[in-house]
Design an enzyme around this catalytic site. Structure first.
Site, PDB file in Angstrom:
ATOM      1  N   ASP A  80      13.698  -4.353 -16.813  1.00 21.30           N
ATOM      2  CA  ASP A  80      13.888  -5.789 -16.656  1.00 21.30           C
ATOM      3  C   ASP A  80      12.741  -6.586 -17.268  1.00 21.30           C
ATOM      4  O   ASP A  80      12.940  -7.704 -17.740  1.00 21.30           O
ATOM      5  CB  ASP A  80      14.037  -6.133 -15.171  1.00 21.30           C
ATOM      6  CG  ASP A  80      15.404  -5.743 -14.620  1.00 21.30           C
ATOM      7  OD1 ASP A  80      16.321  -5.490 -15.428  1.00 21.30           O
ATOM      8  OD2 ASP A  80      15.561  -5.688 -13.388  1.00 21.30           O
ATOM      9  N   TYR A 197      10.928 -10.708  -6.800  1.00 25.84           N
ATOM     10  CA  TYR A 197       9.834 -10.933  -5.851  1.00 25.84           C
ATOM     11  C   TYR A 197      10.295 -11.750  -4.652  1.00 25.84           C
ATOM     12  O   TYR A 197       9.912 -11.482  -3.506  1.00 25.84           O
ATOM     13  CB  TYR A 197       8.698 -11.635  -6.589  1.00 25.84           C
ATOM     14  CG  TYR A 197       7.393 -11.768  -5.860  1.00 25.84           C
ATOM     15  CD1 TYR A 197       7.117 -11.069  -4.681  1.00 25.84           C
ATOM     16  CD2 TYR A 197       6.395 -12.606  -6.363  1.00 25.84           C
ATOM     17  CE1 TYR A 197       5.901 -11.202  -4.040  1.00 25.84           C
ATOM     18  CE2 TYR A 197       5.168 -12.738  -5.730  1.00 25.84           C
ATOM     19  CZ  TYR A 197       4.931 -12.039  -4.565  1.00 25.84           C
ATOM     20  OH  TYR A 197       3.721 -12.174  -3.928  1.00 25.84           O
ATOM     21  N   ALA A 198      11.131 -12.748  -4.885  1.00 24.38           N
ATOM     22  CA  ALA A 198      11.590 -13.613  -3.797  1.00 24.38           C
ATOM     23  C   ALA A 198      12.318 -12.827  -2.714  1.00 24.38           C
ATOM     24  O   ALA A 198      12.203 -13.139  -1.524  1.00 24.38           O
ATOM     25  CB  ALA A 198      12.496 -14.714  -4.350  1.00 24.38           C
TER      26      ALA A 198
END
Length: 300
Positions: A80, A197-198
């Protein structure tokens, strides 16, 4: 191998972009390049990729600018991170991207290396699904002057700096003051970034078709500070308060060292990332696989 001469009529120039310094990617790039050349396509290798894996001279080499201006399709080989970097560089040109996963999770590079050739063949024949992914436009202002600007496909993250202590900042949305927060930082995530990350910071998962931006606090001092999803028409501003320094990260790849008084402004970018998926692609099937939904606990 059977070849339909009418295939690939919409894809005449195909660029290959790979993760740098990766022997596995080098082998895959060469295999796919030969696959495309047999089909009469013009194959370009991104110049950093060609230099990194030693393919200069075997195929045409092109810069990102040349790929953006002339390529009909870009095939990204890596994880990614490679796709995020490519997306930021090519989004303004509207070049569609196909991701071949050579990394780990692969939320964006959804074609496995074992299926790369047959799936690419299907896409070249026009059997694919296209979707658009929103991006964020972020800028930092210092004393009223813009000192940094970039795009992000996943997220913009402001967090504590060298001293490792909490930061304090004011948050405003569309010119309206929302709150002053003391925390380790804040994640501003697109729907694409909501599974990055969220997600690990207890943020919501946003479907790619949702026009939203998720604000996810990082270890806030006030436990009532919860994630909020805003419409993607919002103008978001974070002002770093005195006696605090911070770092701002963009897709985990670009970084800016912020000072007290700096203003981070984030809006939705007019540019989008065009992703092509093989027929049968399902967003929920992807989540089920990557996040191990419905997995049955097993005793050791």
């Amino acid at each position: 191998m059977w070849f339909n001469p009418r295939m690939s009529k919409n894809f005449r120039v195909v660029a290959l972009i790979g993760k740098y310094q990766s022997p596995e990617v080098a082998e895959a790039v060469l295999r796919i390049a030969e696959f495309l050349r047999v089909r009469g396509l013009d194959v370009w290798i991104e110049q950093g990729t060609a230099s990194s894996i030693g393919m200069a001279g075997q195929f045409a080499v092109a810069s990102y600018e040349e790929i953006g201006a002339q390529a009909d399709l870009a095939v990204v080989l890596g994880g990614d991170g490679t796709m995020l970097n490519t997306a930021r560089r090519l989004s303004q040109h509207g070049v569609p991207l196909v991701g071949i996963n050579q990394g780990r999770l692969g939320f964006l590079t959804d074609i496995s290396r074992d299926e790369a050739l047959p799936k690419l063949g299907e896409i070249l024949e026009g059997r694919y699904t296209e979707e658009s992914r929103a991006m964020l436009d972020a800028e930092v202002l210092r004393a009223g002057h813009r000192v940094f600007q970039t795009l992000a496909l996943n997220d913009v993250v402001i967090n504590k700096g060298d001293l490792g202590r909490m930061i304090e900042f004011d948050l405003s949305i569309d010119g309206e003051f929302v709150y002053t927060q003391r925390s380790d930082g804040m994640i501003l995530a697109t729907p694409t970034g909501s599974t990055a990350y969220a997600l690990s910071a207890n943020g919501p998962i946003l479907h790619p078709n949702v026009g939203g931006i998720a604000l996810v606090p990082l270890c806030p001092h006030a436990l009532t500070a919860r994630p909020v999803t805003l419409p993607d028409t919002s103008h978001i501003e974070i002002v770093l308060l005195p006696q605090h320094d911070a770092r701002i990260h963009f897709d985990g790849q670009a970084r800016f060292d912020a000072r007290a008084g700096d203003r981070l402004r984030v809006t939705r970018s007019p540019d989008v990332v065009r992703l092509l998926h093989p027929q049968g692609y399902s967003y929920f099937a992807m989540l089920r696989e990557k996040l191990h939904w419905s997995a049955t606990p097993r005793r050791p």
